[in-house]
Motif scaffolding. Structure first.
Motif, PDB file in Angstrom:
ATOM      1  N   HIS A 149      -0.396   2.823  11.988  1.00 49.13           N
ATOM      2  CA  HIS A 149      -0.760   1.796  10.824  1.00 49.13           C
ATOM      3  C   HIS A 149      -0.655   0.453  10.907  1.00 49.13           C
ATOM      4  O   HIS A 149       0.030  -0.120  10.304  1.00 49.13           O
ATOM      5  CB  HIS A 149      -0.456   2.433   9.322  1.00 49.13           C
ATOM      6  N   SER A 189       0.900  -1.283   0.029  1.00 50.97           N
ATOM      7  CA  SER A 189       0.106   0.036  -0.143  1.00 50.97           C
ATOM      8  C   SER A 189       0.881   1.250   0.005  1.00 50.97           C
ATOM      9  O   SER A 189       0.219   2.360  -0.383  1.00 50.97           O
ATOM     10  CB  SER A 189      -0.939   0.044   1.162  1.00 50.97           C
ATOM     11  N   ALA A 232      -3.354  -4.757   0.127  1.00 53.54           N
ATOM     12  CA  ALA A 232      -4.023  -4.175   0.862  1.00 53.54           C
ATOM     13  C   ALA A 232      -5.657  -4.170   0.584  1.00 53.54           C
ATOM     14  O   ALA A 232      -6.125  -4.300  -0.551  1.00 53.54           O
ATOM     15  CB  ALA A 232      -3.539  -2.468   0.857  1.00 53.54           C
ATOM     16  N   VAL A 233      -6.305  -3.787   1.621  1.00 59.62           N
ATOM     17  CA  VAL A 233      -7.823  -3.578   1.349  1.00 59.62           C
ATOM     18  C   VAL A 233      -7.902  -2.371   0.573  1.00 59.62           C
ATOM     19  O   VAL A 233      -8.571  -2.088  -0.383  1.00 59.62           O
ATOM     20  CB  VAL A 233      -8.815  -3.826   2.365  1.00 59.62           C
ATOM     21  N   GLY A 234      -7.299  -1.344   1.252  1.00 63.75           N
ATOM     22  CA  GLY A 234      -7.436   0.215   0.689  1.00 63.75           C
ATOM     23  C   GLY A 234      -6.677   0.367  -0.498  1.00 63.75           C
ATOM     24  O   GLY A 234      -5.502  -0.186  -0.533  1.00 63.75           O
ATOM     25  N   ARG A 262      -8.363   5.575   6.875  1.00 58.23           N
ATOM     26  CA  ARG A 262      -7.389   6.296   6.195  1.00 58.23           C
ATOM     27  C   ARG A 262      -7.293   7.656   6.899  1.00 58.23           C
ATOM     28  O   ARG A 262      -8.448   8.376   7.061  1.00 58.23           O
ATOM     29  CB  ARG A 262      -7.594   6.376   4.647  1.00 58.23           C
TER      30      ARG A 262
END
Ligand code: DGY
Length: 323
Positions: A289, A54, A77-79, A242
């Motif tokens: 994070h 990410s 990453a999911v995002g 985020r």
């Protein structure tokens, strides 16, 4: 037949690296040395697929610079706010992400932030580790006295997969859940949580407010000054999504003036170069994070990224394609 060439930009789990080596001509990053942006652009033009972190930035310029060789970016990453998906689509480059396998880990981090912020864990830890506890005035009604989770109300912004798990977990603390989401959920998914059609109408009812929506132009500063002003004075703001979903100026102002009680933050705008005002706030419990950072979860995310690469080149269904 020559094997597709795959670049792995950072160190991923050993098991996933081994799996990748079975079918592909792989360049691993065993030393985990980050590529500069220019190196990333240059290298990606030499590979058919990329397994990316990410932290890697794939903006419009990146895609404009691609020469047609790169077919897929499989992000661990999911995002995927680090990827310009429109530009990828225009270049016909497939983007996949790594959702679901991290849901429990992020939900646990949310609980950690809620407890840490509510029970003043940062202040307590600092006092003990600095060896100043012995000099502190320990009184019964004030010393490190914080707030309980038990019986309180949690407002969730973004009742997707992670938000729903958080809602389930906090029931163990006897918490009530209310939520804002783009769409109201069906009652089986709501599991008793009350829906609010907009963020501001929910704010006055939140003892805790936790953000779980993806970072998009629509969710930028979804917790803005107006929303934060509507929170009760004892409210605690939690963010594991985020950084850009929260207006830093408004949150820092509220924490400094104590118009809210505390915040628990795992994510920051421009992280790791976060707004330095956060560093001075005793009532801000911070993490670097680490929402998905368990060995099990990082291994599962790594393997999912590899499965997406396999799906692409071995012509199977993608487990999680974005565009
Ligand atoms: C994710 O997967 O998006 C986590 O936030 C880690 O970057």
């Amino acid at each position: 037949m020559t094997k597709p060439k795959i670049l792995v930009t950072r160190k991923i789990a050993d098991s996933a690296e081994e799996q990748l080596l079975k079918n592909f001509d792989v360049s691993l990053n065993k030393n985990d040395s980050p590529f500069s942006y220019d190196e990333l652009v240059k290298k990606c033009n030499e590979y058919d697929g990329v397994v990316a972190a990410s932290w890697d930035k794939f903006d419009k310029n990146f895609f404009d610079s691609m020469n047609g060789k790169l077919q897929i970016i499989s992000s661990i990453a999911v995002g995927y706010d680090n990827i310009n998906t429109e530009a990828a689509k225009n270049k016909k480059i497939v983007i996949t992400n790594a959702p679901n396998v991290l849901n429990d880990a992020v939900a646990e981090t949310t609980l950690l932030l809620m407890l840490g912020a509510a029970r003043r864990a940062y202040e307590g830890l600092t006092l003990v580790k600095s060896n100043k506890w012995k000099d502190a005035k320990v009184d019964f009604t004030n010393f490190m006295v914080g707030q309980p989770l038990t019986g309180k109300t949690l407002g969730i912004i973004g009742m997707g997969r992670i938000g729903q798990i958080v809602a389930e977990r906090v029931k163990g603390f006897g918490m009530k859940v209310i939520y804002y989401n783009r769409k109201k959920l069906s009652s089986d998914l709501e599991r008793g949580a009350k829906y609010y059609e907009n963020v501001n109408s929910m704010m006055p009812h939140c003892d805790f407010i936790s953000v779980h929506c993806p970072a998009t132009p629509e969710t930028k500063n979804i917790l803005n000054a107006e929303a934060i002003k509507l929170l009760p004075k004892h409210a605690i703001v939690i963010n594991t999504s985020r950084g850009i979903t929260v207006d830093d100026d408004a949150l820092i102002d509220a924490l400094e003036k104590k118009t809210i009680y505390a915040a628990g933050l795992d994510v920051f705008t421009n992280e790791p170069k976060l707004d330095e005002r956060y560093l001075k706030l005793d009532n801000c419990f911070t993490l670097p994070h680490i929402g998905s950072a368990t060995h099990e979860t990082r291994a599962a995310m790594s393997m999912l990224a590899v499965k997406n690469i396999e799906a692409h080149f071995l012509k199977k269904n993608y487990p999680s394609r974005v565009v």
